[in-house]
Design a protein around this motif. Structure first.
Motif, PDB file in Angstrom:
ATOM      1  N   GLU A 103     103.859  44.881 117.486  1.00  0.00           N
ATOM      2  CA  GLU A 103     102.834  45.482 116.701  1.00  0.00           C
ATOM      3  C   GLU A 103     101.661  44.619 116.516  1.00  0.00           C
ATOM      4  N   GLY A 104     100.227  45.001 116.560  1.00  0.00           N
ATOM      5  CA  GLY A 104      99.397  43.978 116.564  1.00  0.00           C
ATOM      6  C   GLY A 104      98.657  43.901 118.063  1.00  0.00           C
ATOM      7  N   THR A 105      99.025  44.588 119.050  1.00  0.00           N
ATOM      8  CA  THR A 105      98.629  44.522 120.364  1.00  0.00           C
ATOM      9  C   THR A 105      97.409  45.517 120.479  1.00  0.00           C
ATOM     10  N   PHE A 106      96.582  45.372 121.767  1.00  0.00           N
ATOM     11  CA  PHE A 106      95.544  46.241 121.844  1.00  0.00           C
ATOM     12  C   PHE A 106      96.308  47.743 122.407  1.00  0.00           C
ATOM     13  N   THR A 107      97.407  47.645 122.620  1.00  0.00           N
ATOM     14  CA  THR A 107      98.190  48.941 123.057  1.00  0.00           C
ATOM     15  C   THR A 107      98.453  49.607 121.877  1.00  0.00           C
ATOM     16  N   GLN A 108      98.586  48.994 120.792  1.00  0.00           N
ATOM     17  CA  GLN A 108      98.961  49.842 119.481  1.00  0.00           C
ATOM     18  C   GLN A 108      97.646  50.214 119.058  1.00  0.00           C
ATOM     19  N   SER A 222     102.762  38.465 124.464  1.00  0.00           N
ATOM     20  CA  SER A 222     101.626  39.298 124.035  1.00  0.00           C
ATOM     21  C   SER A 222     100.569  38.625 123.149  1.00  0.00           C
ATOM     22  N   ASN A 223      99.290  38.865 122.758  1.00  0.00           N
ATOM     23  CA  ASN A 223      98.674  38.551 122.036  1.00  0.00           C
ATOM     24  C   ASN A 223      99.133  38.399 120.581  1.00  0.00           C
ATOM     25  N   ALA A 224      99.864  39.520 120.283  1.00  0.00           N
ATOM     26  CA  ALA A 224     100.399  39.662 118.807  1.00  0.00           C
ATOM     27  C   ALA A 224     101.510  38.277 118.817  1.00  0.00           C
ATOM     28  N   GLU A 225     102.329  38.424 119.647  1.00  0.00           N
ATOM     29  CA  GLU A 225     103.596  36.971 119.761  1.00  0.00           C
ATOM     30  C   GLU A 225     102.750  35.815 119.527  1.00  0.00           C
ATOM     31  N   ALA A 226     101.391  35.809 120.221  1.00  0.00           N
ATOM     32  CA  ALA A 226     100.845  34.283 119.991  1.00  0.00           C
ATOM     33  C   ALA A 226     100.454  34.097 118.705  1.00  0.00           C
ATOM     34  N   ALA A 227      99.779  35.208 118.084  1.00  0.00           N
ATOM     35  CA  ALA A 227      99.570  35.275 116.415  1.00  0.00           C
ATOM     36  C   ALA A 227     100.662  34.713 115.811  1.00  0.00           C
ATOM     37  N   ARG A 228     101.947  35.568 115.834  1.00  0.00           N
ATOM     38  CA  ARG A 228     103.148  35.092 115.020  1.00  0.00           C
ATOM     39  C   ARG A 228     103.560  33.811 115.329  1.00  0.00           C
ATOM     40  N   LEU A 229     103.636  33.346 116.431  1.00  0.00           N
ATOM     41  CA  LEU A 229     103.792  31.771 116.933  1.00  0.00           C
ATOM     42  C   LEU A 229     103.036  30.840 115.896  1.00  0.00           C
ATOM     43  N   ALA A 230     101.884  31.079 116.255  1.00  0.00           N
ATOM     44  CA  ALA A 230     100.581  30.190 115.570  1.00  0.00           C
ATOM     45  C   ALA A 230     101.040  30.266 114.068  1.00  0.00           C
ATOM     46  N   ILE A 240      94.927  33.049 120.343  1.00  0.00           N
ATOM     47  CA  ILE A 240      93.665  34.088 120.999  1.00  0.00           C
ATOM     48  C   ILE A 240      94.099  35.348 120.794  1.00  0.00           C
ATOM     49  N   ALA A 241      93.604  36.274 120.107  1.00  0.00           N
ATOM     50  CA  ALA A 241      94.033  37.497 119.882  1.00  0.00           C
ATOM     51  C   ALA A 241      92.915  38.436 119.107  1.00  0.00           C
ATOM     52  N   GLY A 242      93.139  39.554 118.946  1.00  0.00           N
ATOM     53  CA  GLY A 242      92.384  40.608 118.104  1.00  0.00           C
ATOM     54  C   GLY A 242      92.511  40.729 116.868  1.00  0.00           C
ATOM     55  N   ASP A 243      91.684  41.751 116.394  1.00  0.00           N
ATOM     56  CA  ASP A 243      91.611  41.683 114.981  1.00  0.00           C
ATOM     57  C   ASP A 243      93.125  42.452 114.113  1.00  0.00           C
ATOM     58  N   ASP A 263      81.469  42.915 127.896  1.00  0.00           N
ATOM     59  CA  ASP A 263      81.904  44.392 128.114  1.00  0.00           C
ATOM     60  C   ASP A 263      83.271  44.587 128.621  1.00  0.00           C
ATOM     61  N   ASN A 264      84.244  43.505 128.330  1.00  0.00           N
ATOM     62  CA  ASN A 264      85.528  43.511 128.579  1.00  0.00           C
ATOM     63  C   ASN A 264      86.273  44.511 128.039  1.00  0.00           C
ATOM     64  N   SER A 265      86.949  45.397 128.629  1.00  0.00           N
ATOM     65  CA  SER A 265      87.832  46.595 128.083  1.00  0.00           C
ATOM     66  C   SER A 265      88.940  46.917 128.572  1.00  0.00           C
ATOM     67  N   THR A 266      89.893  47.590 128.370  1.00  0.00           N
ATOM     68  CA  THR A 266      91.208  47.949 128.896  1.00  0.00           C
ATOM     69  C   THR A 266      91.437  49.328 128.665  1.00  0.00           C
ATOM     70  N   ARG A 267      91.673  50.321 129.827  1.00  0.00           N
ATOM     71  CA  ARG A 267      91.771  51.598 130.009  1.00  0.00           C
ATOM     72  C   ARG A 267      93.359  51.691 129.798  1.00  0.00           C
ATOM     73  N   PHE A 268      93.803  52.846 129.026  1.00  0.00           N
ATOM     74  CA  PHE A 268      95.253  53.118 128.861  1.00  0.00           C
ATOM     75  C   PHE A 268      95.249  54.464 129.342  1.00  0.00           C
ATOM     76  N   LEU A 269      96.517  54.819 129.625  1.00  0.00           N
ATOM     77  CA  LEU A 269      96.831  56.250 129.991  1.00  0.00           C
ATOM     78  C   LEU A 269      97.885  56.551 129.017  1.00  0.00           C
ATOM     79  N   ILE A 270      97.787  58.006 128.689  1.00  0.00           N
ATOM     80  CA  ILE A 270      98.688  58.533 127.626  1.00  0.00           C
ATOM     81  C   ILE A 270      99.626  59.484 128.722  1.00  0.00           C
ATOM     82  N   ILE A 271     101.096  59.096 128.418  1.00  0.00           N
ATOM     83  CA  ILE A 271     101.974  59.808 129.257  1.00  0.00           C
ATOM     84  C   ILE A 271     102.868  60.731 128.447  1.00  0.00           C
TER      85      ILE A 271
END
Length: 363
Positions: A103-108, A222-230, A240-243, A263-271
């Motif tokens: 939880e807490g990732t850009f994928t979520q 993951s960035n969420a794991e980075a936040a947890r460890l910090a 370094i992570a997101g909101d 303008d950094n962005s990530t494209r995700f697919l819905i499967i």
């Protein structure tokens, strides 16, 4: 009562009246959604009804933006309607959506942006687990990253499309804003270690090299794991992570938007496992294997040019003596020009797999 208070009282009474009307309309819409579910169940018999229709939702959101007259921005109004549809859909059937956790990732964030907050979001430990969860029926849909504007395509996702018999049902693009997160009370001068995902470290490399060239940087899953460890290690440790990660682990965003490309962005697919009908503005994705011979790329691209089909992405993957291409293009598989182009592609290919036709991202 002052003249100001009198004018404000009139406006507040108007707002209260409008709120009551909105509330009544929302409940009417919800009851209508329940009736839709009842009609589907009535006529589907023993077959499980499909409650979520990606093409229908895309059409509704586009219509919302087209008729919007302001002052609210088009996309802000569309986000409100996304949440309305999400909560109404939950009355028909709670949507289960698997995503690459924790939880807490850009994928979520992508999952919430596409399905709204009323869906049940299920964090998985790996991309393969997301595919497996959807194929088994434990989740209705999955959300997986496919490409980042800075770091390129996610190769592992492409490999999994070869292993699993799933379809692409949608796409969502998420702006990637990275922040330097500190424990509350820490200072920027006291940082001794920075955690982040490998891609996020790469996407903020220039900023880090200028400000913290000698500080230890630790790549984690993951960035969420980075936040947890910090948060766990406390004083002197940053991430370094997101909101979402900052909120989840109660960290301060000491410096915001440190990504090297704004303008950094990530494209995700819905499967998923369902066929998606045309929405009026669609994309199709394919995997195609062709002999690794001179002119192979030209033969591959020529039918698209001949039939006037616009490509949005071409990615090459080597596979023994053959070349494997992942291609996105504009149009739906049911379009005659798309069907003609695919028929010509089949003639010169070893294998062609249509991964799916789906609505172009609305938000």
């Amino acid at each position: 009562m002052s003249e100001q208070e009198k004018e404000l009282r009139i406006l507040r009474d108007q707002i209260d009246t409008i709120d009551g009307q909105l509330h009544e309309l929302l409940n009417r819409r919800a009851r209508c959604a329940q009736s839709v579910a009842e009609v589907k169940q009535k006529y589907q018999g023993d077959v499980s009804p499909v409650f979520y229709r990606p093409e229908r939702e895309a059409q509704v959101l586009r219509a919302v933006m087209e008729r919007n007259e302001g002052p609210l921005a088009d996309k802000e109004v569309a986000r409100l309607f996304r949440e309305i549809m999400s909560v109404c859909l939950a009355l028909e059937e709670p949507m289960r959506v698997a995503f690459l956790g924790p939880e807490g990732t850009f994928t979520q964030l992508a999952a919430m942006k596409h399905f709204g907050h009323s869906a049940r979001h299920l964090p998985m430990q790996s991309l393969k687990d997301v595919f497996r969860e959807v194929q088994s029926g434990a989740a209705h849909y999955g959300v997986v990253p496919i490409e980042n504007s800075t770091e390129g395509v996610v190769s592992h996702t492409l490999d999994l499309f070869k292993q699993f018999d799933l379809k692409i049902c949608g796409e969502v693009e998420v702006p990637v804003h990275l922040h330097l997160l500190l424990n509350r009370g820490d200072s920027l001068d006291g940082i001794r270690k920075i955690y982040s995902h490998q891609q996020s470290l790469a996407q903020s490399r220039c900023w880090l090299d200028v400000r913290y060239p000698d500080i230890e940087k630790v790549a984690v899953s993951s960035n969420a794991e980075a936040a947890r460890l910090a948060a766990k290690e406390g004083k002197g440790c940053a991430a370094i992570a997101g909101d979402m990660a900052a909120d989840l682990y109660d960290l301060d965003a000491a410096v915001k938007n440190i990504e090297d490309q704004i303008d950094n962005s990530t494209r995700f697919l819905i499967i998923g496992d369902q066929y998606v009908g045309p929405s009026g503005d669609d994309k199709t994705s394919i995997l195609i294997s062709v002999p690794d011979t001179p002119g192979a790329l030209y033969q591959l691209l020529e039918p698209f040019h001949r039939y006037g089909v616009s490509l949005t992405r071409v990615e090459t993957r080597s596979a023994s003596k053959n070349s494997l291409f992942y291609i996105d293009f504009v149009g739906h598989n049911s379009d005659p020009v798309v069907q003609n182009a695919l028929q010509d592609l089949i003639k010169n290919s070893i294998e062609l797999k249509v991964l799916g036709s789906y609505p172009s991202a609305v938000l």
